[in-house]
Motif scaffolding. Sequence first.
Motif, PDB file in Angstrom:
ATOM      1  N   LYS A  71       0.750  -1.219   0.061  1.00 56.84           N
ATOM      2  CA  LYS A  71      -0.154  -0.004  -0.019  1.00 56.84           C
ATOM      3  C   LYS A  71       0.894   1.253   0.010  1.00 56.84           C
ATOM      4  CE  LYS A  71      -3.098   0.688   3.255  1.00 56.84           C
ATOM      5  NZ  LYS A  71      -3.858   0.522   4.206  1.00 56.84           N
ATOM      6  N   LYS A  72       1.765   1.228   0.836  1.00 56.17           N
ATOM      7  CA  LYS A  72       2.918   2.365   0.732  1.00 56.17           C
ATOM      8  C   LYS A  72       3.330   2.757  -0.590  1.00 56.17           C
ATOM      9  CE  LYS A  72       6.609   4.750   3.401  1.00 56.17           C
ATOM     10  NZ  LYS A  72       6.943   5.537   2.573  1.00 56.17           N
ATOM     11  N   VAL A  73       4.019   1.756  -0.995  1.00 53.76           N
ATOM     12  CA  VAL A  73       4.486   1.699  -2.531  1.00 53.76           C
ATOM     13  C   VAL A  73       3.589   2.208  -3.490  1.00 53.76           C
ATOM     14  CG1 VAL A  73       5.515   0.436  -4.262  1.00 53.76           C
ATOM     15  CG2 VAL A  73       6.393   0.026  -1.924  1.00 53.76           C
ATOM     16  N   ILE A  74       2.523   1.763  -3.458  1.00 48.49           N
ATOM     17  CA  ILE A  74       1.222   2.503  -4.359  1.00 48.49           C
ATOM     18  C   ILE A  74       1.116   3.881  -3.953  1.00 48.49           C
ATOM     19  CG2 ILE A  74      -1.242   2.335  -5.015  1.00 48.49           C
ATOM     20  CD1 ILE A  74      -1.104  -0.765  -4.553  1.00 48.49           C
ATOM     21  N   HIS A  75       1.297   4.187  -2.692  1.00 44.21           N
ATOM     22  CA  HIS A  75       0.599   5.500  -2.150  1.00 44.21           C
ATOM     23  C   HIS A  75       1.987   6.397  -2.733  1.00 44.21           C
ATOM     24  CE1 HIS A  75      -0.584   8.895   0.218  1.00 44.21           C
ATOM     25  NE2 HIS A  75       0.510   9.093   0.683  1.00 44.21           N
ATOM     26  N   GLU A  76       3.084   5.964  -2.860  1.00 48.84           N
ATOM     27  CA  GLU A  76       4.338   6.830  -3.243  1.00 48.84           C
ATOM     28  C   GLU A  76       4.773   7.076  -4.381  1.00 48.84           C
ATOM     29  OE1 GLU A  76       6.099   8.821  -1.147  1.00 48.84           O
ATOM     30  OE2 GLU A  76       4.911   8.348   0.704  1.00 48.84           O
ATOM     31  N   CYS A  77       3.899   6.281  -5.390  1.00 49.17           N
ATOM     32  CA  CYS A  77       3.964   6.295  -6.773  1.00 49.17           C
ATOM     33  C   CYS A  77       2.798   6.717  -7.493  1.00 49.17           C
ATOM     34  CB  CYS A  77       4.500   4.805  -7.148  1.00 49.17           C
ATOM     35  SG  CYS A  77       5.879   4.229  -6.803  1.00 49.17           S
ATOM     36  N   PRO A  78       2.606   8.063  -7.532  1.00 54.10           N
ATOM     37  CA  PRO A  78       1.096   8.720  -7.980  1.00 54.10           C
ATOM     38  C   PRO A  78       0.935   8.235  -9.530  1.00 54.10           C
ATOM     39  CG  PRO A  78       2.856  10.410  -7.705  1.00 54.10           C
ATOM     40  CD  PRO A  78       3.263   9.301  -7.138  1.00 54.10           C
ATOM     41  N   ASN A  79       2.203   8.217 -10.387  1.00 52.98           N
ATOM     42  CA  ASN A  79       1.829   7.693 -11.829  1.00 52.98           C
ATOM     43  C   ASN A  79       1.968   6.430 -12.266  1.00 52.98           C
ATOM     44  OD1 ASN A  79       1.786  10.736 -12.373  1.00 52.98           O
ATOM     45  ND2 ASN A  79       3.739  10.822 -12.393  1.00 52.98           N
TER      46      ASN A  79
END
Length: 113
Positions: A71-79
């Motif tokens: 979830k954190k990885v998805i959150h930190e990669c907005p594109n």
Amino acid sequence: TKMEEEFIFIPDRSLEEVKVDLSSPSIQLDEKNIGAAGIKKLALSIQKNETIKVLDLSGNALGDKAASDIKKVIHECPNLEQISLASNDLSQKSAATILREAINCSNLEVVNF
């Protein structure tokens, strides 16, 4: 200006190191055996990365412990446009948790379990 290359090294379960280029739009970590510890290091290393569009984490036996770090990885990669999480021993509950975060990522079109 060209973004400087930024590499991190993620230990796999046999303590070999997997080199990851965070300046690449496509990160292929499929079948690298990184486990939950590897995804935790990736999550801690990514800070608002607007470059990554494709992330393949399939076949890493991440398990449910890795859900919050995914979830954190998805959150930190907005594109981020595509993430593959197939063959990672994720329960339906963990998949639902990850999908709730994915809904907030406006560019994310494909989430593969």
